[in-house]
Design an enzyme around this catalytic site. Structure first.
Site, PDB file in Angstrom:
ATOM      1  N   ASP A 459      33.707  33.622  40.719  1.00 50.40           N
ATOM      2  CA  ASP A 459      33.868  34.937  41.324  1.00 50.40           C
ATOM      3  C   ASP A 459      33.360  35.967  40.314  1.00 50.40           C
ATOM      4  O   ASP A 459      33.945  36.141  39.242  1.00 50.40           O
ATOM      5  CB  ASP A 459      35.348  35.168  41.646  1.00 50.40           C
ATOM      6  CG  ASP A 459      35.592  36.462  42.415  1.00 50.40           C
ATOM      7  OD1 ASP A 459      34.730  37.355  42.363  1.00 50.40           O
ATOM      8  OD2 ASP A 459      36.658  36.576  43.059  1.00 50.40           O
ATOM      9  N   HIS A 460      32.277  36.662  40.659  1.00 46.64           N
ATOM     10  CA  HIS A 460      31.659  37.588  39.709  1.00 46.64           C
ATOM     11  C   HIS A 460      32.531  38.805  39.450  1.00 46.64           C
ATOM     12  O   HIS A 460      32.233  39.605  38.526  1.00 46.64           O
ATOM     13  CB  HIS A 460      30.293  38.037  40.235  1.00 46.64           C
ATOM     14  CG  HIS A 460      29.218  38.018  39.192  1.00 46.64           C
ATOM     15  ND1 HIS A 460      29.378  38.580  37.955  1.00 46.64           N
ATOM     16  CD2 HIS A 460      27.967  37.486  39.192  1.00 46.64           C
ATOM     17  CE1 HIS A 460      28.286  38.422  37.241  1.00 46.64           C
ATOM     18  NE2 HIS A 460      27.403  37.751  37.966  1.00 46.64           N
ATOM     19  N   ARG A 461      33.611  38.979  40.204  1.00 52.34           N
ATOM     20  CA  ARG A 461      34.511  40.090  39.942  1.00 52.34           C
ATOM     21  C   ARG A 461      35.389  39.837  38.725  1.00 52.34           C
ATOM     22  O   ARG A 461      35.827  40.779  38.056  1.00 52.34           O
ATOM     23  CB  ARG A 461      35.400  40.353  41.165  1.00 52.34           C
ATOM     24  CG  ARG A 461      34.651  40.783  42.410  1.00 52.34           C
ATOM     25  CD  ARG A 461      35.594  40.856  43.616  1.00 52.34           C
ATOM     26  NE  ARG A 461      36.168  39.557  43.930  1.00 52.34           N
ATOM     27  CZ  ARG A 461      37.040  39.343  44.925  1.00 52.34           C
ATOM     28  NH1 ARG A 461      37.438  40.363  45.684  1.00 52.34           N
ATOM     29  NH2 ARG A 461      37.515  38.131  45.151  1.00 52.34           N
ATOM     30  N   CYS A 463      34.634  37.859  36.002  1.00 58.78           N
ATOM     31  CA  CYS A 463      33.902  37.712  34.755  1.00 58.78           C
ATOM     32  C   CYS A 463      32.409  37.858  35.016  1.00 58.78           C
ATOM     33  O   CYS A 463      31.953  37.824  36.161  1.00 58.78           O
ATOM     34  CB  CYS A 463      34.198  36.377  34.083  1.00 58.78           C
ATOM     35  SG  CYS A 463      33.546  34.941  34.980  1.00 58.78           S
TER      36      CYS A 463
END
Length: 489
Positions: A459-461, A463
């Site tokens: 999940d790019h949110r 890291c």
């Protein structure tokens, strides 16, 4: 005097609101004991046996196998007291005796006792319909019970003497023979009078397929001017009264009518839950994937040495789980979840490791609790237990919830790589491909080594790529040199 108690589908926990009847374990007329399993149901989490809290004789069952029922819907009725003393193997009670036992109950008891059956009220609509002799025929519902759906939606007609609306000639008298709340809701939402539907189920019960056929036939009558051959002239008028004829058939209806025939498989139960979770993951999580090839020769050799030393065998999945747990301790951002309402990232204190398991009923993700504190031997034992439970369909809701990170060994399917979908609401998933001999540069020379592809979807949110890449690189280093883990022992 016997008392007829109604047993409803109980709340199965974990926010589950419905379940599908897979297999009945008792028949009408069987004697059941308190807490005896009476039905096997499948929820979005697992397949479970439901015990009945009453002891006595089963007088009715509600729902055929394959029917989906909401929590709180009736499952069966049990005659307790005098009728409950009937020895096992006794014949089923006659329709008249069953009706007499049901009618004798005239008040509710803790919300689970059937109200005395007449021809009006919810309890009467729930009862199971059996072929009846003239002596036990039900009276026709009166106008006091409310107008029929046709009367409520009929267009204004010329003035006439007020009379009670007559039931269709072909319709049965008394309660409608339908036991599924979902079928009733479908008919009610579409304005279909169930008294006009002929049931194809046992004892004339109206099934979902019967309602679908009736609705399709009604659409055909609406789209075709005039009555179809063999239909009474008033039949089209009745259909029009139930649902006004639109000026043109909706585009969706035309598309459905011209759609190619094919097998339709409902997305419900476990398959439906998986579909909902994957769709939600794709909708809510901005995911990204990175991957790397790793030389797993030393890891395979270390496992062989462990198993050669005696004692319980250590699985490769257990070693990979140990590596993941240590990697998550170094990169806690990936052992987290996102609280979208509060706009916060919640880092979780423990590692509860989910692993993808393919079963005859579909893909499930059992969860190993406290994987970060377990030994390789303990992990092997827990993986084996959960895998066997998944294959048998006996996983509990607790076994399938609470995961913080998922390990997906898709190499067992003979594939090298994949871009897995994150198991919502987790933040990452590690995928492991098959381990196969490949040409590899080892210590400056070309050699044949055991190579595996590792992929991390995150999940790019929670890291950025640097953190995700660092996690994956650490996992690859541990696979290539298991001695790296000795620093944390």
């Amino acid at each position: 005097m016997a008392q007829v108690l109604e047993f409803k589908l109980p709340d199965l926990g974990e926010g589950l609101t419905e379940a599908e009847i897979v297999r009945w374990l008792v028949n009408v007329g069987d004697v059941v004991a308190i807490d005896q399993p009476v039905v096997e149901v499948e929820t979005a989490k697992a397949m479970v046996e439901v015990p009945c809290p009453y002891g006595g004789v089963v007088t009715a069952r509600f729902g055929e196998e394959g029917t989906e029922l909401p929590v709180g819907a009736p499952l069966l009725t049990v005659a307790v007291g005098a009728a409950g003393t009937v020895p096992a193997g006794a014949p089923a009670p006659s329709p008249g005796a069953e009706q007499a036992a049901e009618t004798a109950v005239s008040s509710e008891y803790s919300g689970n006792v059937l109200v005395g059956y007449g021809t009006a009220g919810p309890a009467a609509r729930r009862r199971r319909i059996r072929p009846q002799s003239p002596a036990v025929a039900h009276p026709t519902p009166t106008a006091a019970a409310g107008p029929t759906p046709t009367a409520r939606t009929a267009a204004p007609a010329a003035p006439a003497a007020p009379t009670a609306p007559a039931a269709p000639a072909a319709g049965p008298e008394g309660p409608v023979p339908v036991i599924s709340p979902l079928v009733r809701k479908l008919a009610r939402d579409r304005g279909l009078d169930l008294r006009e539907v002929r049931g194809s189920g046992p004892e004339g019960l109206i099934l979902r397929a019967d309602v679908d056929r009736a609705l399709a036939a009604r659409e055909t009558l609406v789209a075709t001017p005039g009555a179809a051959p063999g239909v009474a002239p008033g039949a089209t008028a009745v259909v029009a009264a139930v649902e006004p004829v639109p000026s043109a058939v909706p585009t969706a209806a035309r598309a459905s009518a011209t759609a190619p025939a094919g097998e339709r498989i409902p997305l419900r139960g476990l398959r439906g839950a998986v579909a909902d979770k994957l769709s939600r993951s794709r909708t809510e999580i901005p995911d990204a994937t990175c991957w790397v090839d790793a030389d797993a020769t030393e890891l395979m050799a270390a496992r062989a040495a462990m198993n050669a030393a005696g004692g319980p065998k250590i699985s490769l999945l257990a070693l990979l789980a140990r590596i993941c747990a240590h990697a998550l301790a170094r990169f806690p951002e990936l052992n987290s979840t996102v609280d979208t309402a509060a706009r916060e990232i919640v880092r979780l204190p423990g590692v509860h490791l989910g692993f993808a398991a393919q079963t005859p009923r579909g893909l499930v993700v059992p969860v190993v609790r406290d994987a970060g504190t377990r030994t390789a031997e303990s992990l092997t034992e827990e993986f084996a237990r959960l895998t066997e439970s998944a294959r048998q369909g006996t996983l509990t809701p607790a076994d399938l919830t609470g995961g913080t990170f998922t390990l997906n060994n898709y190499g067992v399917f003979g594939v090298d790589g994949s871009t897995p979908i994150i198991n919502h609401p987790e933040a990452a998933m590690l995928g492991v491909g098959r381990i196969i001999p490949k040409p590899w540069v080892h210590q400056g020379e070309l050699a044949v080594r055991q190579v595996v592809q590792l992929s991390l979807t995150f999940d790019h949110r929670v890291c950025d790529g640097g953190t995700a890449g660092g996690f994956l690189r650490y996992v690859a280093d541990c696979v290539e040199q298991p001695a790296v883990l000795l620093r944390t022992v």
